[in-house]
Design a protein around this motif. Structure first.
Motif, PDB file in Angstrom:
ATOM      1  N   ALA A  39       7.004  -0.790   4.532  1.00 23.82           N
ATOM      2  CA  ALA A  39       7.552  -1.170   5.842  1.00 23.82           C
ATOM      3  C   ALA A  39       8.969  -0.636   6.004  1.00 23.82           C
ATOM      4  O   ALA A  39       9.358  -0.208   7.098  1.00 23.82           O
ATOM      5  CB  ALA A  39       7.526  -2.694   6.000  1.00 23.82           C
ATOM      6  N   VAL A  40       9.751  -0.645   4.922  1.00 27.04           N
ATOM      7  CA  VAL A  40      11.115  -0.092   4.976  1.00 27.04           C
ATOM      8  C   VAL A  40      11.064   1.395   5.289  1.00 27.04           C
ATOM      9  O   VAL A  40      11.812   1.898   6.135  1.00 27.04           O
ATOM     10  CB  VAL A  40      11.849  -0.344   3.638  1.00 27.04           C
ATOM     11  N   ARG A  41      10.160   2.121   4.636  1.00 26.56           N
ATOM     12  CA  ARG A  41      10.050   3.570   4.873  1.00 26.56           C
ATOM     13  C   ARG A  41       9.580   3.872   6.288  1.00 26.56           C
ATOM     14  O   ARG A  41       9.933   4.901   6.860  1.00 26.56           O
ATOM     15  CB  ARG A  41       9.089   4.187   3.856  1.00 26.56           C
ATOM     16  N   PHE A  42       8.773   2.982   6.854  1.00 24.98           N
ATOM     17  CA  PHE A  42       8.238   3.192   8.190  1.00 24.98           C
ATOM     18  C   PHE A  42       9.256   2.822   9.267  1.00 24.98           C
ATOM     19  O   PHE A  42       9.203   3.319  10.386  1.00 24.98           O
ATOM     20  CB  PHE A  42       6.962   2.361   8.362  1.00 24.98           C
ATOM     21  N   ALA A  43      10.210   1.952   8.925  1.00 27.58           N
ATOM     22  CA  ALA A  43      11.159   1.440   9.906  1.00 27.58           C
ATOM     23  C   ALA A  43      12.242   2.466  10.226  1.00 27.58           C
ATOM     24  O   ALA A  43      12.423   3.459   9.529  1.00 27.58           O
ATOM     25  CB  ALA A  43      11.801   0.150   9.395  1.00 27.58           C
ATOM     26  N   GLU A  44      12.955   2.196  11.308  1.00 34.72           N
ATOM     27  CA  GLU A  44      14.151   2.965  11.663  1.00 34.72           C
ATOM     28  C   GLU A  44      15.411   2.160  11.342  1.00 34.72           C
ATOM     29  O   GLU A  44      16.400   2.714  10.868  1.00 34.72           O
ATOM     30  CB  GLU A  44      14.108   3.315  13.151  1.00 34.72           C
TER      31      GLU A  44
END
Length: 465
Positions: free
Chosen positions: A274-279
């Motif tokens: 989720a961190v990698r997918f977030a902005e």
């Protein structure tokens, strides 16, 4: 038109496996043990020419309303109320159980189209269970195998039959073209047509789900006094001041050495995805025990992944001397997180709703910085001043020369230096340049990348702004 479909049934009948199959990604955690899913999760599913919202739910179990099982059941009931149709799933290899009959009665009372699915029907082991499913009185069962993808055509036909007016593919959205940036003009890669992706992360029991529920104005996520309730990273779409937001609640992250349970490892890996997918990453810390080593590790991971970071000081309603505490904690953030210098630190309370407007505004502003582009002309005027104030050191009697700088991309801001012997540039001097860039062009709370290219200036002879 599009529609929403809620998958319900007992624990461990394969709901999350089918969810992952239909969305085309392993979004939901799957394990052999029952009760892995706790919150309801939404995803965009595709089946032949149908595109729709699918809702994964916790397994239906009997239990007191105040218990964790009871709170999980309320989440499933909310999903049933929200959906246009219900996919009631049983395990064909086990057959119809008393719990299946009990919950089938509850689903029938919802007065919505119901599709009965007999999962794990592959092979002879599931044949008896498929026939047994007729006894539930929910119509013809759809035999399928979520794990192997068998029976999806039959599910497609059942959806067409159950929702004849809603089974049309949605029209494709048009996105506005990105304007090209002039070489001497500041700009941004911000695209307001796309949802802003935010991940809320932190240690267990920091209050992430409670904060998100308060922000949404509903009990959308399962909460309670027990630590580690959230397992899956749940993505939620909503609007904030006409701005599209995709918000991810995540499992609490503990030190890796303390994590021995397989399911907790899966939940932690899901949170990092989720961190990698977030902005923008919102690091939520408990202001009573802030900035522990695990908080700093999470912040460092977020920066390493190139995400913008905003720090939320949760449970602020319990703080007495707020002015002094806030000053102290902001100074601590500056000292402990130099890679994110200037990141916004916002006091909030998920219990009372204090500070949520300020938190969302900080996220919006930090996201704008993350998308920022600085014109080539301004960058090179900055470079001239920075080199004059603090020249690069000499290596083997030859001074390192930096001739030119440009910004090839943003998200996060990335700058490229051109010159000679740049491979010998000390890390301390790179830090000097990064701090100077951050201060000169107002780039707080985002990681800054620098790459180096040795050779002639490719822009030699072009007019500078």
């Amino acid at each position: 038109m599009t529609f929403s479909l809620a998958i319900v049934g007992r624990p461990n009948v394969g709901k999350s496996t089918l969810f992952n199959r239909l969305v085309g990604k392993k979004l939901a955690l799957v394990d052999d043990r029952p009760g892995v899913t706790r919150d309801r999760r939404e995803g965009q599913a595709k089946l032949a020419d149908l595109t729709f919202t699918i809702i994964d739910t916790a397994g239906l179990e009997e239990g007191a309303d105040s218990s964790l099982i009871g709170r999980m059941r309320r989440q499933t009931e909310a999903a049933v109320e929200q959906a246009d149709a219900i996919l009631f799933m049983i395990d064909a290899r086990v057959g119809v159980t008393p719990d299946d009959k009990y919950f089938a009665d509850l689903v029938r009372r919802a007065d919505k189209p119901v599709i009965l699915a007999a999962n794990k029907a592959e092979g002879r082991a599931g044949e008896a269970g498929v026939l047994d499913a007729y006894a539930l009185g929910l119509g013809d069962p759809v035999p399928l195998s979520a794990e192997h993808g068998d029976g999806l055509i039959d599910l497609f036909d059942a959806l067409r039959l159950a929702l004849p007016e809603l089974t049309e593919a949605p029209p494709e959205e048009e996105t506005s073209p990105r304007r090209e940036l002039d070489e001497d003009e500041d700009g941004s890669d911000l695209d307001l047509t796309k949802p802003l992706r935010i991940a809320v992360v932190g240690r267990p029991n920091a209050g992430k789900s409670t904060l998100i529920n308060r922000l949404l104005g509903e009990e959308r996520l399962l909460t309670g006094p027990e630590a580690g309730i959230t397992r899956d990273s749940i993505g939620i779409d909503f609007l904030w001041r006409e701005r599209k937001i995709k918000l991810f609640d995540t499992a609490g992250l503990r030190k890796r050495a303390r994590v021995v349970d397989k399911l907790e490892k899966l939940a932690g890996a899901d949170a990092l995805r989720a961190v990698r997918f977030a902005e923008v990453v919102v690091l939520l810390v408990d202001c009573a025990i802030p900035f522990e080593k695990q908080d700093l590790t999470i912040a460092d991971i977020s920066a390493s992944e190139g995400r913008a970071v905003v720090i939320g000081l949760n449970k602020w309603d319990a703080v007495e001397d707020r002015g002094k505490t806030l000053t102290t904690l902001r100074e601590e953030a500056e000292r402990l997180l130099p890679q994110l210098r200037g990141c916004k630190v916002v006091p909030v309370s998920g219990t009372t709703g204090f500070g949520l407007e300020a938190l969302m505004q900080a996220i919006i502003e930090t996201h704008e910085v993350w998308n920022k582009r600085v014109s080539t002309g301004r960058l090179n005027r900055w470079l001239e001043s920075a080199l004059s104030e603090n020249p690069p050191p000499a290596v083997s009697g030859r001074r390192i020369k930096i001739r030119y700088v440009t910004q090839p991309k943003s998200r996060p801001p990335h700058f490229t230096l051109f010159g000679n012997q740049l491979d010998e540039l000390p890390t301390s001097y790179e830090r000097y340049l990064i701090n100077s860039l951050r201060k000169s062009f107002d780039l707080p709370g985002v990681p800054i990348r620098i790459s180096k290219r040795t050779g002639e200036n490719p822009y030699e002879g072009k007019k500078r702004g």
